[in-house]
Design an enzyme around this catalytic site. Structure first.
Site, PDB file in Angstrom:
ATOM      1  N   ARG A  70       0.823  -1.221   0.000  1.00 36.16           N
ATOM      2  CA  ARG A  70       0.000   0.000   0.000  1.00 36.16           C
ATOM      3  C   ARG A  70       0.852   1.265   0.000  1.00 36.16           C
ATOM      4  NH1 ARG A  70      -2.470  -4.006   2.814  1.00 36.16           N
ATOM      5  NH2 ARG A  70      -1.406  -3.360   4.704  1.00 36.16           N
ATOM      6  N   GLU A 107       6.614 -10.109  14.152  1.00 40.56           N
ATOM      7  CA  GLU A 107       6.092 -10.755  15.357  1.00 40.56           C
ATOM      8  C   GLU A 107       6.054 -12.269  15.183  1.00 40.56           C
ATOM      9  OE1 GLU A 107       3.114  -8.410  13.726  1.00 40.56           O
ATOM     10  OE2 GLU A 107       5.084  -7.487  13.842  1.00 40.56           O
TER      11      GLU A 107
END
Length: 187
Positions: A70, A107
Site C-alpha cells: 500500500r 512478530e
C-alpha cells in the site's frame, strides 16, 4: 466504525473518518485498519495525499520510496505531487535485476525487503512512505536499504500510526522524522 458511503450525507472531516476497521482480521483480537476505503473515495484519497505532502513543502526531496504494497499507492501519488521519482521497496523475489536485501524480524518470524541497487544515488534525499506504522520493522528495513545506497532519509510518513506497537519510537531512536495522519490504539 466502518466506512459507509451510503449513510454519509456530508464529506468526512478527517482521513481517519475514511478508514474502515475490520474486527478479528486476520485473526481474533486484531482490529484491521483498512485503508482501501480511503483509497476508493476521491475526496479522502486527495486529502491523505495533500496532508502527507504538506510537512515536506519547501524541503528538498529527490525521490519517494514506497514500501510494498500500500506504500506504492500513496508513494506514487506523493511522488507525482512533488514532481519527483518513485522507488519501490519490495518483498524478496519481486524485483528483476540486481538488488540489495535487508532481513528484518516480524512478530511471527522473519521477512526480507529489497531495492534495486541503482535506485538511489548517494546524497539523494528520500521520503519513505507507507500506509501503516506498527512495530516499525518494515520501515526500518527500508531505511537501512536507502542508507546502504547512500540516500538520506528526509522523513518517514504514514497514514496510520499504531503507537501501542512502538514503531514510531523505534524509528525516532534511529533519528528519523516520523509523520502520521492519524493513530489508532491497540493492534
Amino acid at each position: 466504525m466502518p466506512h459507509d458511503t451510503t449513510s454519509r450525507t456530508s464529506p468526512a472531516g478527517s482521513v481517519r473518518d475514511y478508514i474502515r476497521t475490520i474486527p478479528d482480521f486476520p485473526h481474533a483480537g486484531i482490529q484491521f485498519r483498512d485503508v482501501t476505503t480511503l483509497f476508493a473515495d476521491p475526496r479522502g484519497f486527495r486529502m491523505a495525499v495533500d496532508q502527507m505532502v504538506h510537512p515536506y513543502a519547501g524541503t528538498r526531496i529527490d525521490k519517494v520510496a514506497g514500501l510494498e504494497a500500500r506504500g506504492f499507492i500513496m508513494g506514487g501519488a506523493i511522488a507525482h505531487q512533488l514532481a519527483v521519482g518513485f522507488v519501490p521497496i519490495r518483498k524478496a523475489g519481486k524485483l528483476p535485476g540486481a538488488v540489495l536485501s535487508e532481513r528484518y524480524t516480524l512478530e511471527y518470524g522473519e521477512a526480507e525487503m529489497q531495492i534495486h541497487d541503482d535506485a538511489i544515488q548517494p546524497g539523494e534525499r528520500i521520503l519513505l512512505v507507507d500506509d501503516l506504522l506498527a512495530t516499525g520493522g518494515t520501515a526500518e528495513a527500508g531505511i537501512r536499504l536507502i542508507e546502504r545506497l547512500g540516500g538520506e532519509i528526509a522523513g518517514c510518513t504514514f497514514i496510520i500510526d499504531l503507537p501501542d506497537l512502538g514503531g514510531r519510537k523505534r524509528l525516532e531512536k534511529l533519528g528519523m522524522s516520523v509523520d502520521a495522519l492519524c493513530a489508532f490504539e491497540g493492534e
